[in-house]
Design a protein around this motif. Structure first.
Motif, PDB file in Angstrom:
ATOM      1  N   CYS A  10       1.554  14.542   1.119  1.00  0.00           N
ATOM      2  CA  CYS A  10       0.791  13.516   0.411  1.00  0.00           C
ATOM      3  C   CYS A  10       0.979  12.152   1.079  1.00  0.00           C
ATOM      4  O   CYS A  10       0.018  11.417   1.285  1.00  0.00           O
ATOM      5  CB  CYS A  10       1.219  13.462  -1.049  1.00  0.00           C
ATOM      6  N   ASP A  15       0.832  -1.200   0.000  1.00  0.00           N
ATOM      7  CA  ASP A  15       0.000   0.000   0.000  1.00  0.00           C
ATOM      8  C   ASP A  15       0.867   1.251   0.000  1.00  0.00           C
ATOM      9  O   ASP A  15       0.555   2.232  -0.676  1.00  0.00           O
ATOM     10  CB  ASP A  15      -0.923   0.011   1.214  1.00  0.00           C
ATOM     11  N   THR A  49       3.749   5.937  -5.445  1.00  0.00           N
ATOM     12  CA  THR A  49       3.593   6.057  -6.894  1.00  0.00           C
ATOM     13  C   THR A  49       2.543   7.112  -7.234  1.00  0.00           C
ATOM     14  O   THR A  49       2.757   7.955  -8.118  1.00  0.00           O
ATOM     15  CB  THR A  49       3.193   4.699  -7.511  1.00  0.00           C
ATOM     16  N   THR A  50       1.428   7.091  -6.531  1.00  0.00           N
ATOM     17  CA  THR A  50       0.353   8.053  -6.776  1.00  0.00           C
ATOM     18  C   THR A  50       0.802   9.472  -6.455  1.00  0.00           C
ATOM     19  O   THR A  50       0.582  10.396  -7.250  1.00  0.00           O
ATOM     20  CB  THR A  50      -0.887   7.691  -5.938  1.00  0.00           C
ATOM     21  N   CYS A  51       1.437   9.657  -5.302  1.00  0.00           N
ATOM     22  CA  CYS A  51       1.907  10.987  -4.909  1.00  0.00           C
ATOM     23  C   CYS A  51       2.952  11.513  -5.892  1.00  0.00           C
ATOM     24  O   CYS A  51       2.948  12.692  -6.251  1.00  0.00           O
ATOM     25  CB  CYS A  51       2.486  10.954  -3.494  1.00  0.00           C
ATOM     26  N   ASN A  52       3.842  10.640  -6.309  1.00  0.00           N
ATOM     27  CA  ASN A  52       4.883  11.027  -7.264  1.00  0.00           C
ATOM     28  C   ASN A  52       4.263  11.462  -8.593  1.00  0.00           C
ATOM     29  O   ASN A  52       4.667  12.472  -9.178  1.00  0.00           O
ATOM     30  CB  ASN A  52       5.858   9.872  -7.471  1.00  0.00           C
ATOM     31  N   ALA A  53       3.264  10.718  -9.055  1.00  0.00           N
ATOM     32  CA  ALA A  53       2.595  11.072 -10.312  1.00  0.00           C
ATOM     33  C   ALA A  53       1.874  12.414 -10.174  1.00  0.00           C
ATOM     34  O   ALA A  53       1.910  13.244 -11.098  1.00  0.00           O
ATOM     35  CB  ALA A  53       1.610   9.974 -10.702  1.00  0.00           C
ATOM     36  N   ASP A  54       1.246  12.646  -9.033  1.00  0.00           N
ATOM     37  CA  ASP A  54       0.557  13.919  -8.804  1.00  0.00           C
ATOM     38  C   ASP A  54       1.536  15.090  -8.789  1.00  0.00           C
ATOM     39  O   ASP A  54       1.260  16.147  -9.355  1.00  0.00           O
ATOM     40  CB  ASP A  54      -0.219  13.883  -7.482  1.00  0.00           C
ATOM     41  N   ASN A  85       2.233   1.874  -3.414  1.00  0.00           N
ATOM     42  CA  ASN A  85       1.179   2.412  -4.282  1.00  0.00           C
ATOM     43  C   ASN A  85       0.933   3.882  -3.983  1.00  0.00           C
ATOM     44  O   ASN A  85       0.739   4.691  -4.899  1.00  0.00           O
ATOM     45  CB  ASN A  85      -0.127   1.619  -4.092  1.00  0.00           C
ATOM     46  N   LYS A  86       0.951   4.242  -2.708  1.00  0.00           N
ATOM     47  CA  LYS A  86       0.748   5.627  -2.314  1.00  0.00           C
ATOM     48  C   LYS A  86       1.897   6.500  -2.830  1.00  0.00           C
ATOM     49  O   LYS A  86       1.675   7.602  -3.321  1.00  0.00           O
ATOM     50  CB  LYS A  86       0.662   5.708  -0.791  1.00  0.00           C
TER      51      LYS A  86
END
Length: 102
Positions: A53, A24, A30-35, A27-28
């Protein structure tokens, strides 16, 4: 001898493949980095965004653990002390008395 090496290699790959499952937290990240990338953040702004984030609460789909009775009492006493605008020794004394009450 080559068959033995090939067999051992295949077994090793099968055993290691389970270690590559994402967690998890990954995944978090990866999401924060993409944002952050989508917003075009750089340097200190990016660091601050990533920190906030990653500290953010988990999605609402995850269950939030219930507070213990002691935690509930602490929360209530703390809110009361804040409402009364108590500071320093007064706050300590109030919290001590409040937490001792049943």
């Amino acid at each position: 001898m080559k068959m033995l090496r090939a067999t051992l290699l295949m077994i090793g790959l099968l055993l290691c493949s389970q270690g590559f499952a994402t967690t998890d937290q990954q995944n978090k990240m990866t999401t924060c980095n993409a944002d952050a990338t989508a917003k075009g953040l750089k340097g200190d702004e990016r660091k601050l965004f990533m920190s906030n984030c990653l500290k953010a609460a988990p999605p609402a789909t995850e269950a939030v653990p219930a507070l213990t009775p002691q935690q509930e009492k602490m929360k209530t006493c703390n809110a009361d002390a804040t409402t009364k605008d108590l500071k320093g020794d007064e706050r300590k004394a109030f919290m001590s008395d409040c937490l001792k009450k049943k």
